[in-house]
Design an enzyme around this catalytic site. Structure first.
Site, mmCIF file in Angstrom:
data_model
loop_
_atom_site.group_PDB
_atom_site.id
_atom_site.type_symbol
_atom_site.label_atom_id
_atom_site.label_comp_id
_atom_site.label_asym_id
_atom_site.label_seq_id
_atom_site.Cartn_x
_atom_site.Cartn_y
_atom_site.Cartn_z
ATOM 1 N N LYS A 128 0.931 -1.016 0.101
ATOM 2 C CA LYS A 128 -0.032 -0.065 0.098
ATOM 3 C C LYS A 128 1.092 1.110 0.038
ATOM 4 C CE LYS A 128 -2.286 1.747 3.623
ATOM 5 N NZ LYS A 128 -2.040 3.189 3.749
ATOM 6 N N ASP A 175 -3.504 4.284 -1.875
ATOM 7 C CA ASP A 175 -4.272 4.794 -0.851
ATOM 8 C C ASP A 175 -4.231 6.473 -0.727
ATOM 9 O OD1 ASP A 175 -5.789 5.124 1.505
ATOM 10 O OD2 ASP A 175 -4.222 4.462 2.862
ATOM 11 N N LYS A 189 -7.071 8.672 -1.187
ATOM 12 C CA LYS A 189 -8.818 9.000 -0.775
ATOM 13 C C LYS A 189 -9.049 10.177 -1.058
ATOM 14 C CE LYS A 189 -7.535 6.849 3.979
ATOM 15 N NZ LYS A 189 -6.264 6.821 3.738
ATOM 16 N N ASP A 247 -13.503 15.033 -4.445
ATOM 17 C CA ASP A 247 -13.544 16.567 -5.064
ATOM 18 C C ASP A 247 -14.723 16.524 -5.919
ATOM 19 O OD1 ASP A 247 -12.788 19.063 -6.394
ATOM 20 O OD2 ASP A 247 -10.732 18.499 -5.994
ATOM 21 N N THR A 249 -11.227 6.036 10.704
ATOM 22 C CA THR A 249 -11.352 5.392 11.943
ATOM 23 C C THR A 249 -10.729 6.497 13.122
ATOM 24 O OG1 THR A 249 -9.174 4.472 11.491
ATOM 25 C CG2 THR A 249 -11.083 3.023 11.543
ATOM 26 N N ARG A 256 3.032 -1.006 10.780
ATOM 27 C CA ARG A 256 4.111 -0.822 11.837
ATOM 28 C C ARG A 256 4.236 -2.162 12.447
ATOM 29 N NH1 ARG A 256 1.238 4.468 14.600
ATOM 30 N NH2 ARG A 256 -0.293 3.211 13.340
HETATM 31 O O1 C5P Z 1 1.097 1.010 11.022
HETATM 32 P P1 C5P Z 1 -0.619 0.613 10.860
HETATM 33 O O2 C5P Z 1 -0.641 -0.691 11.048
HETATM 34 O O3 C5P Z 1 -1.362 1.197 12.230
HETATM 35 O O4 C5P Z 1 -0.927 0.983 9.474
HETATM 36 C C1 C5P Z 1 -2.143 1.150 9.124
HETATM 37 C C2 C5P Z 1 -2.491 1.674 7.850
HETATM 38 O O5 C5P Z 1 -3.936 1.787 7.196
HETATM 39 C C3 C5P Z 1 -1.834 3.281 7.696
HETATM 40 O O6 C5P Z 1 -1.216 3.391 6.283
HETATM 41 C C4 C5P Z 1 -2.945 4.217 7.810
HETATM 42 O O7 C5P Z 1 -3.110 5.250 7.225
HETATM 43 C C5 C5P Z 1 -3.981 3.023 6.884
HETATM 44 N N1 C5P Z 1 -5.455 3.356 7.299
HETATM 45 C C6 C5P Z 1 -5.969 3.123 8.637
HETATM 46 N N2 C5P Z 1 -7.225 3.352 8.861
HETATM 47 C C7 C5P Z 1 -8.313 3.766 8.184
HETATM 48 C C8 C5P Z 1 -7.741 3.863 6.856
HETATM 49 C C9 C5P Z 1 -6.364 3.723 6.436
HETATM 50 O O8 C5P Z 1 -5.160 2.985 9.562
HETATM 51 N N3 C5P Z 1 -9.334 3.884 8.289
#
Ligand code: C5P
Length: 235
Positions: free
Chosen positions: A34, A61, A63, A66, A121, A213
């Site tokens: 991603k 990703d 998002k 517009d 979220t 992460r």
């Molecule tokens: O590091 P982590 O596992 O928290 O990363 C989750 C990824 O998913 C990040 O790139 C974050 O921007 C993305 N994301 C999220 N919640 C959302 C949409 C996207 O955590 N609702």
């Protein structure tokens, strides 16, 4: 496409992502990646072309949100880069989502999958009411936006694994749920609030998990990725 783990490559630039991916060379399975705003804005569209040339599948990703005409034109560009999955905010309305699909469709009829973000979220019930003046319950809002995405012809939504069962019930089991907020049972939640393990996400019916992460920050990212695959795909 079957169930898979999507690695959120939240790196500041091209060098860092290429260094990270070097660790996966020689793996029989190619990771699904991603690319978010940070990497896209710093490395530019060429990073997508470069990773596609190396045969990675890419969820872009960005998002979008517009007017329909602008989103149609922007999606045409993203589709031309070879992205496999793109996304937008369902809040842009059904006409915007329909325009996005038109823009994504290539001359040969193929197109990337298109997902909608229902509510971020990071938005909770208080923000929904105080800032957005939306008075309905969060779950109802999410399901309504998912239904709009389905009516517009989109392929699925990005949502919490905890919302996947209700989304599938409302929009059908073929409507994809791509779910971040995944953590191993024995690791830190970081800033994610409603987390589940890869195994639990599988039980809840998620189609893809997005993991950042816990993989990118692990001492051994390849082992962490394999562990996600074992729990989510192969169990
Ligand atoms: O590091 P982590 O596992 O928290 O990363 C989750 C990824 O998913 C990040 O790139 C974050 O921007 C993305 N994301 C999220 N919640 C959302 C949409 C996207 O955590 N609702």
């Amino acid at each position: 496409m079957g169930k898979d783990v999507i690695i959120a490559c939240d790196f500041p630039g091209r060098e860092q992502v290429l260094d990270f991916l070097q660790r996966f060379e020689g793996e029989a399975r190619k990771p699904f990646l991603k690319i978010g705003m940070e990497l896209f804005y710093s490395a530019g569209p060429d990073i997508v072309r470069e990773l596609k040339d190396r045969d990675y599948r890419i969820f872009l990703d960005l998002k979008l949100h517009d007017i329909p005409n602008t989103v149609r034109a922007a999606m045409r560009v993203l589709s031309g880069l070879g992205a496999d999955v793109c996304n937008l905010h369902a809040a842009g309305t059904i006409p915007m989502m329909e325009a996005a699909l038109e823009g994504l469709t290539r001359p040969d009829g193929t197109r990337p999958l298109l997902l909608a973000v229902t509510q971020l979220t990071s938005t909770d019930q208080m923000h929904l009411e105080r800032d957005l003046w939306i008075r309905e319950e969060m779950e109802e809002v999410i399901l309504h936006y998912a239904e709009n995405a389905s009516l517009a012809g989109l392929d699925g939504v990005v949502c919490s694994p905890l919302e996947a069962p209700a989304v599938h019930k409302r929009c059908g089991t073929d409507f994809l749920t791509v779910t971040p907020g995944v953590r191993f049972a024995d690791s830190a939640a970081d800033d994610q609030r409603r987390v589940t393990t890869p195994a639990r996400a599988r039980e809840l019916g998620s189609d893809y998990i997005v993991v950042g992460r816990p993989i990118t920050g692990a001492a051994d990212p390849v082992s962490a990725w394999r562990r996600c695959l074992t729990e989510f795909v192969d169990t």
